[in-house]
Design a protein around this motif. Sequence first.
Motif, PDB file in Angstrom:
ATOM      1  N   GLY A  49      -2.332  17.842   1.607  1.00  9.56           N
ATOM      2  CA  GLY A  49      -2.673  16.063   2.378  1.00  9.56           C
ATOM      3  C   GLY A  49      -2.245  16.333   3.414  1.00  9.56           C
ATOM      4  N   GLU A  50      -1.961  17.601   4.280  1.00  9.34           N
ATOM      5  CA  GLU A  50      -1.765  16.944   5.649  1.00  9.34           C
ATOM      6  C   GLU A  50      -2.543  17.607   6.334  1.00  9.34           C
ATOM      7  OE1 GLU A  50       1.476  19.046   9.420  1.00  9.34           O
ATOM      8  OE2 GLU A  50       1.277  20.192   7.278  1.00  9.34           O
ATOM      9  N   ILE A  55       6.197  14.128   8.000  1.00 11.23           N
ATOM     10  CA  ILE A  55       4.376  14.586   7.989  1.00 11.23           C
ATOM     11  C   ILE A  55       3.887  13.073   8.208  1.00 11.23           C
ATOM     12  CG2 ILE A  55       2.386  15.602   7.198  1.00 11.23           C
ATOM     13  CD1 ILE A  55       4.042  17.681   5.679  1.00 11.23           C
ATOM     14  N   LEU A  56       4.096  12.093   6.577  1.00 12.32           N
ATOM     15  CA  LEU A  56       4.021  10.971   6.501  1.00 12.32           C
ATOM     16  C   LEU A  56       3.727  10.219   7.962  1.00 12.32           C
ATOM     17  CD1 LEU A  56       4.356  10.196   3.211  1.00 12.32           C
ATOM     18  CD2 LEU A  56       1.991  10.068   4.171  1.00 12.32           C
ATOM     19  N   ALA A  57       5.570   9.680   8.305  1.00 14.52           N
ATOM     20  CA  ALA A  57       6.229   9.719   9.085  1.00 14.52           C
ATOM     21  C   ALA A  57       5.141   9.667  11.212  1.00 14.52           C
ATOM     22  CB  ALA A  57       7.514   9.501   9.679  1.00 14.52           C
ATOM     23  N   GLU A  58       5.088  11.298  11.164  1.00 13.60           N
ATOM     24  CA  GLU A  58       4.257  11.133  12.071  1.00 13.60           C
ATOM     25  C   GLU A  58       2.566  10.897  12.227  1.00 13.60           C
ATOM     26  OE1 GLU A  58       3.773  15.315  14.799  1.00 13.60           O
ATOM     27  OE2 GLU A  58       4.119  15.622  12.668  1.00 13.60           O
ATOM     28  N   GLY A  59       2.362  11.286  10.770  1.00 16.60           N
ATOM     29  CA  GLY A  59       0.825  10.596  11.070  1.00 16.60           C
ATOM     30  C   GLY A  59       0.757   8.981  10.869  1.00 16.60           C
ATOM     31  N   LEU A  65       2.974  11.782  -1.007  1.00 19.54           N
ATOM     32  CA  LEU A  65       2.787  10.541  -1.778  1.00 19.54           C
ATOM     33  C   LEU A  65       3.402  11.284  -2.892  1.00 19.54           C
ATOM     34  CD1 LEU A  65       2.541   7.254  -0.544  1.00 19.54           C
ATOM     35  CD2 LEU A  65       4.457   8.257   0.184  1.00 19.54           C
ATOM     36  N   ARG A  66       2.881  11.684  -3.698  1.00 16.21           N
ATOM     37  CA  ARG A  66       2.485  12.257  -4.797  1.00 16.21           C
ATOM     38  C   ARG A  66       3.527  13.536  -5.133  1.00 16.21           C
ATOM     39  NH1 ARG A  66      -2.579  15.634  -7.412  1.00 16.21           N
ATOM     40  NH2 ARG A  66      -1.445  16.094  -8.940  1.00 16.21           N
ATOM     41  N   ALA A  67       3.285  14.340  -4.057  1.00 16.69           N
ATOM     42  CA  ALA A  67       3.735  15.449  -3.784  1.00 16.69           C
ATOM     43  C   ALA A  67       5.596  15.095  -3.489  1.00 16.69           C
ATOM     44  CB  ALA A  67       3.792  16.113  -2.373  1.00 16.69           C
ATOM     45  N   ALA A  68       5.898  14.423  -2.656  1.00 20.83           N
ATOM     46  CA  ALA A  68       7.255  14.086  -2.177  1.00 20.83           C
ATOM     47  C   ALA A  68       8.396  13.158  -3.796  1.00 20.83           C
ATOM     48  CB  ALA A  68       7.237  12.837  -1.101  1.00 20.83           C
ATOM     49  N   THR A 111      -6.183   7.458   2.917  1.00 22.96           N
ATOM     50  CA  THR A 111      -6.241   6.889   1.860  1.00 22.96           C
ATOM     51  C   THR A 111      -5.611   7.993   0.748  1.00 22.96           C
ATOM     52  OG1 THR A 111      -7.164   4.690   1.762  1.00 22.96           O
ATOM     53  CG2 THR A 111      -6.234   5.497  -0.145  1.00 22.96           C
ATOM     54  N   ALA A 112      -6.452   9.270   0.792  1.00 27.98           N
ATOM     55  CA  ALA A 112      -6.388  10.199   0.193  1.00 27.98           C
ATOM     56  C   ALA A 112      -5.210  11.356   0.329  1.00 27.98           C
ATOM     57  CB  ALA A 112      -7.294  10.588  -0.285  1.00 27.98           C
ATOM     58  N   ALA A 113      -5.145  11.253   1.566  1.00 27.26           N
ATOM     59  CA  ALA A 113      -4.125  12.053   2.237  1.00 27.26           C
ATOM     60  C   ALA A 113      -2.739  11.643   1.964  1.00 27.26           C
ATOM     61  CB  ALA A 113      -4.416  12.769   3.794  1.00 27.26           C
ATOM     62  N   GLU A 114      -2.465  10.530   2.367  1.00 32.98           N
ATOM     63  CA  GLU A 114      -1.675   9.356   1.493  1.00 32.98           C
ATOM     64  C   GLU A 114      -0.976   9.416   0.553  1.00 32.98           C
ATOM     65  OE1 GLU A 114       1.248   5.198   2.659  1.00 32.98           O
ATOM     66  OE2 GLU A 114      -2.059   5.327   3.119  1.00 32.98           O
TER      67      GLU A 114
END
Length: 332
Positions: free
Chosen positions: A234-235, A265-269, A252-255, A245-248
Amino acid sequence: MRMINSLMKNWRDLGERTILGTVKTLLSAALFAAASVTFAGPSAHAAPRDIEQAEKLIWGSDGQLDPENGKLILEKAAAEGDWVAKRVLGLHLIFGWVLNQDVAAGMKMLDEAADAGDAAAQTALASIYLWGLAGETNLEAARKNLEGASKLGDPEAMRILGEQLVLGEKFEQDLDVGLSYLKQGISLNDPKSAVTLGELYLFGRGVPRDRSKAREAVETAATLGDGHGLVKYGEDTMWREINATAAEKMLLRAADMGATEAYAILAEGAMYGYLGGGSVSRRKYAGYAEKATEAEDGRVPLLEAERSMWGIGKRASGPAALAGLTLAADKG
């Protein structure tokens, strides 16, 4: 924005190089955690509960801190030829986390456990020789022990040996054999083998880059309960701007699976505009940063420092950036 991202990447790379001296310590801790918890053994003389009790006394779990008594239990079992006790006590002596360090005595015990056919001891010994965790490296001994543990069905040994044969860094490269070891580990339902295979294909390490094969591997790991491969995929999807969208969704699924490093990673992105672009992306920063903080991820102060340094979503401030960097350093 791309120039800022490039500058920040170089800055982070420099920071990573300054902590390389801690790598052996981290590897030692991971090795100890992996190898010391396998108490059962087909030729163990002590009951697993005795060795578990010894570990509780050494580590002080359940409020039972008594390292010397724990050591005595292990020593008694080891003297009776119990190879599991030798492995556990050997690792304690090699790394000296709680008991007084005695590398020579610890290596002797671990050697004896490995020679007796304890796969976990063979894998631990191989890792010590492979990375020089107790002195000089010994690649011949490392490979011998990895092959021995693999024959005994240890997926951790298969994963390590497979990865090194694919990479060709520690051993001469042999893609077919290396990939077969990783696939064998996966067939034994080892999610780490699947994550490793996924990362090799995702980043083209030792094999041609192949995102399709990488996706298949990390999804396999996910079905086995490990979301860390999804984080990597995802990253990579996010930073390459393949599909925000797919990455996010994947992160989230991983989290949700427990791989909470995805939140930082989501915060930085989000901060740099990779989750929908511009203000749409940056509005997501606070929520993900909060979740990362709740997950006790120490990277959030660093992200806040970057925001203060470059004026992302706030007024640029050198003192605030310095304070944030100091806080990030304090959190490791």
